[in-house]
Scaffold this active site. Structure first.
Site, mmCIF file in Angstrom:
data_model
loop_
_atom_site.group_PDB
_atom_site.id
_atom_site.type_symbol
_atom_site.label_atom_id
_atom_site.label_comp_id
_atom_site.label_asym_id
_atom_site.label_seq_id
_atom_site.Cartn_x
_atom_site.Cartn_y
_atom_site.Cartn_z
ATOM 1 N N HIS A 1 -10.121 -2.481 22.702
ATOM 2 C CA HIS A 1 -8.815 -2.379 23.545
ATOM 3 C C HIS A 1 -7.863 -1.429 22.307
ATOM 4 O O HIS A 1 -7.487 -2.210 21.272
ATOM 5 C CB HIS A 1 -8.217 -3.719 23.913
ATOM 6 C CG HIS A 1 -6.813 -3.260 24.252
ATOM 7 N ND1 HIS A 1 -6.693 -3.350 25.797
ATOM 8 C CD2 HIS A 1 -5.784 -3.540 23.939
ATOM 9 C CE1 HIS A 1 -5.495 -3.228 26.216
ATOM 10 N NE2 HIS A 1 -4.933 -3.115 24.965
ATOM 11 N N CYS A 2 -7.345 -0.311 22.876
ATOM 12 C CA CYS A 2 -6.569 0.155 21.938
ATOM 13 C C CYS A 2 -5.146 0.155 22.373
ATOM 14 O O CYS A 2 -4.694 0.417 23.359
ATOM 15 C CB CYS A 2 -6.834 1.888 22.065
ATOM 16 S SG CYS A 2 -5.815 2.920 21.081
#
Ligand SMILES: [Zn+2]
Ligand SMILES: [Zn+2]
Length: 291
Positions: free
Chosen positions: A126-127
């Site tokens: 997850h960025c």
């Protein structure tokens, strides 16, 4: 403090997107406002000076795509077809696992993202910078986004460095002398030159320091991402790789005498095939086969 950290890193929010755009805007404003004009006066090629803008346009397109695209959300509707895409290795991804939050059977290489609260096909990470998961369907956008961001920082670092060097050469600054604290005449050295440039062109030198640092950080991360792409691993698999045999994993109960099972990457099929999978996600092949 804990609440702020929780909000920033464990909930979906636009803070880092705003910060990203703000920093990018400031760097480009400084480049346009000062570096571009000075470089033109020094006779730099226009193609060379316009390259950061071209990279910016491509970067913003792929940044937007990384932010808004579906990374590969697993739903009741696509669950069955996604289950066929990757083989279960029975070490890191055992068969017949279920996500009780999403109420779907988990395909191999998928993971439930706790920030987005959904299961993602070929989950990478997850960025927070794009406020989205990176998975099977947007890994290609993310890779081009990272590539152009690194290239734009590196191009600006090169242009600004060449500009400062030219400035020093054109004005014969390096031939100058100065009188030190003890009253001795000294030839200008590199430290003195940097101090002098920082005092006369503080914004450009500050921006140069920032883009040089970014180029190294992003360059390092880009190499890591390319290594994962070339070997057909996700960040999640790389991270879990050497512990997948796995005392920590509550789902894989093994008798105490069992030999530890070392995780083997069964998805790598050669460099070009691995890179091709990033740009043509395996789900697409599968859907084609099924049609
Ligand atoms: Zn889930
Ligand atoms: Zn997520």
């Amino acid at each position: 403090m804990r609440k702020v950290l929780h909000y920033l890193f464990h909930t979906r929010n636009h803070t880092f997107i705003m910060l990203h755009l703000l920093l990018q805007g400031l760097v480009y404003a400084e480049y346009t406002w000062e570096v571009f004009g000075y470089c033109q006066e020094l006779g730099f090629s226009l193609h060379y000076l316009l390259l950061p803008y071209l990279l910016l346009v491509i970067n913003l397109v792929f940044f937007t795509l990384s932010c808004v695209s579906n990374p590969g959300t697993i739903t009741k509707a696509n669950e069955f077809s996604l289950l066929q895409v990757y083989e279960f290795d029975e070490v890191m991804f055992p068969k017949n696992m279920k996500c009780f939050t999403c109420n779907v059977r988990k395909p191999a290489r998928s993971k439930h993202c706790r920030v987005c609260n959904r299961c993602v096909h070929r989950f990478d990470h997850h960025c927070v910078w794009v406020n989205n998961c990176i998975g099977a369907w947007n890994a290609r956008y993310f890779l081009i986004y990272l590539l152009t961001l690194t290239a734009s920082a590196a191009t600006m670092a090169v242009v600004s460095t060449v500009f400062l060097v030219q400035l020093v050469v054109v004005s014969d600054l390096y031939l100058e002398t100065y009188v030190d604290d003890l009253g001795h005449l000294q030839v200008i050295d590199i430290v003195f030159l940097i101090q002098y440039l920082f005092l006369t062109l503080p914004r450009i030198v500050f921006m140069l320091g920032f883009v040089v640092m970014l180029s190294f950080l992003l360059g390092g991360y880009l190499c890591f991402t390319l290594y994962l792409a070339a070997t057909n691993q996700t960040t999640n698999e790389w991270y879990r790789g050497d512990r997948a045999w796995c005392h920590h994993c509550p789902h894989v109960a093994r008798p105490p005498s069992a030999e530890p099972q070392v995780y083997r990457n069964i998805h790598s099929h050669g460099l070009w095939s691995n890179l091709g999978e990033i740009f043509l996600p395996a789900a697409a092949h599968c859907a084609e086969k099924m049609n």
